[in-house]
Design a protein around this motif. Structure first.
Motif, PDB file in Angstrom:
ATOM      1  N   PHE A 137      66.547  80.764  45.434  1.00 14.76           N
ATOM      2  CA  PHE A 137      66.848  82.104  44.953  1.00 14.76           C
ATOM      3  C   PHE A 137      67.726  82.007  43.704  1.00 14.76           C
ATOM      4  O   PHE A 137      68.523  81.089  43.560  1.00 14.76           O
ATOM      5  CB  PHE A 137      67.565  82.921  46.034  1.00 14.76           C
ATOM      6  N   GLY A 138      67.553  82.959  42.800  1.00 14.17           N
ATOM      7  CA  GLY A 138      68.381  82.982  41.599  1.00 14.17           C
ATOM      8  C   GLY A 138      67.639  83.559  40.411  1.00 14.17           C
ATOM      9  O   GLY A 138      66.503  84.015  40.516  1.00 14.17           O
ATOM     10  N   LYS A 139      68.310  83.541  39.250  1.00 21.36           N
ATOM     11  CA  LYS A 139      67.746  84.051  37.998  1.00 21.36           C
ATOM     12  C   LYS A 139      67.308  82.868  37.144  1.00 21.36           C
ATOM     13  O   LYS A 139      68.018  81.870  37.060  1.00 21.36           O
ATOM     14  CB  LYS A 139      68.804  84.868  37.259  1.00 21.36           C
ATOM     15  N   TYR A 161      58.095  82.024  22.824  1.00 22.37           N
ATOM     16  CA  TYR A 161      58.569  83.217  23.521  1.00 22.37           C
ATOM     17  C   TYR A 161      59.535  82.803  24.618  1.00 22.37           C
ATOM     18  O   TYR A 161      59.455  81.696  25.143  1.00 22.37           O
ATOM     19  CB  TYR A 161      57.400  83.964  24.175  1.00 22.37           C
ATOM     20  N   TYR A 162      60.414  83.711  25.002  1.00 23.02           N
ATOM     21  CA  TYR A 162      61.228  83.488  26.193  1.00 23.02           C
ATOM     22  C   TYR A 162      61.107  84.713  27.100  1.00 23.02           C
ATOM     23  O   TYR A 162      60.836  85.825  26.643  1.00 23.02           O
ATOM     24  CB  TYR A 162      62.677  83.165  25.850  1.00 23.02           C
ATOM     25  N   PHE A 163      61.268  84.475  28.385  1.00 22.99           N
ATOM     26  CA  PHE A 163      61.219  85.548  29.377  1.00 22.99           C
ATOM     27  C   PHE A 163      61.969  85.095  30.612  1.00 22.99           C
ATOM     28  O   PHE A 163      62.350  83.925  30.713  1.00 22.99           O
ATOM     29  CB  PHE A 163      59.759  85.931  29.718  1.00 22.99           C
ATOM     30  N   GLY A 164      62.206  85.989  31.533  1.00 21.53           N
ATOM     31  CA  GLY A 164      62.964  85.639  32.726  1.00 21.53           C
ATOM     32  C   GLY A 164      62.474  86.352  33.954  1.00 21.53           C
ATOM     33  O   GLY A 164      61.732  87.345  33.872  1.00 21.53           O
ATOM     34  N   LEU A 165      62.882  85.834  35.110  1.00 26.80           N
ATOM     35  CA  LEU A 165      62.594  86.500  36.380  1.00 26.80           C
ATOM     36  C   LEU A 165      63.688  86.159  37.368  1.00 26.80           C
ATOM     37  O   LEU A 165      64.453  85.220  37.175  1.00 26.80           O
ATOM     38  CB  LEU A 165      61.208  86.158  36.905  1.00 26.80           C
ATOM     39  N   GLU A 166      63.746  86.953  38.422  1.00 24.98           N
ATOM     40  CA  GLU A 166      64.744  86.734  39.460  1.00 24.98           C
ATOM     41  C   GLU A 166      64.032  86.532  40.787  1.00 24.98           C
ATOM     42  O   GLU A 166      63.217  87.366  41.200  1.00 24.98           O
ATOM     43  CB  GLU A 166      65.686  87.937  39.560  1.00 24.98           C
ATOM     44  N   VAL A 167      64.312  85.413  41.435  1.00 26.88           N
ATOM     45  CA  VAL A 167      63.720  85.101  42.733  1.00 26.88           C
ATOM     46  C   VAL A 167      64.679  85.620  43.808  1.00 26.88           C
ATOM     47  O   VAL A 167      65.842  85.232  43.832  1.00 26.88           O
ATOM     48  CB  VAL A 167      63.465  83.589  42.888  1.00 26.88           C
TER      49      VAL A 167
END
Length: 169
Positions: A137-139, A161-167
């Motif tokens: 879990f985490g960003k 490109y950059y992008f993110g997600l949170e588990v």
């Protein structure tokens, strides 16, 4: 007869000038569509950092992971999901010339900003790749590099490109 030929030639030149998209339009076409396998309608928004296109180049640096992960609203998913990335295979680079997608690389950047980790990406079909989200879990912040025609960043077209997600649980 000469007047008609001149008019036809002038019209051809005028219309063909509009056939060459600007560099911004070309680069915009490389923007990946990033979705979750569990909910394909949920898009993860990528941000462009740098590119080299038709002799034009920029080196915009992405934010530090701490800044990015603390200030950006991230798409949430669980640790069993997969992320799908769809990228246009061919981009017009001139009147009669097009560049073809050669390869992509995906790296995960830890919150500390040290040691970018290469992410295994599985090619599903032309233009579509998939990877598993981290089990912890985490960003997470990711950097996606698209290379069009060429063996390296020096002699080909590329966009990052950059992008993110949170588990989450």
């Amino acid at each position: 007869m000469k007047k008609i030929a001149l008019i036809v030639l002038s019209l051809f030149l005028l219309t063909s000038c509009g056939m060459v998209p600007s560099n911004d339009e070309q680069i915009q076409k490389t923007t990946p569509k990033i979705t979750l396998k569990s909910s394909p309608g949920t898009e993860i928004k990528p941000s462009r950092t740098d590119y080299s296109w038709n002799g034009e180049q920029t080196k915009a640096y992405f934010p530090a992971p701490e800044d990015f992960l603390n200030s950006k609203k991230l798409v949430q998913t669980d640790n069993t999901d997969k992320v799908q990335i769809t990228i246009q295979q061919k981009v017009k680079t001139g009147i009669l010339k097009a560049s073809h997608l050669n390869s992509i690389t995906l790296e995960m950047v830890p919150k500390s900003g040290d040691d970018f980790l290469q992410v295994d990406v599985k090619k599903l079909e032309d233009g579509t790749w998939q990877y598993n989200v981290p089990s912890e879990f985490g960003k997470y912040m990711y950097i996606l590099k698209e290379l069009y025609d060429g063996d390296g960043y020096e002699d080909g077209y590329y966009v990052t490109y950059y992008f993110g997600l949170e588990v989450t649980e």
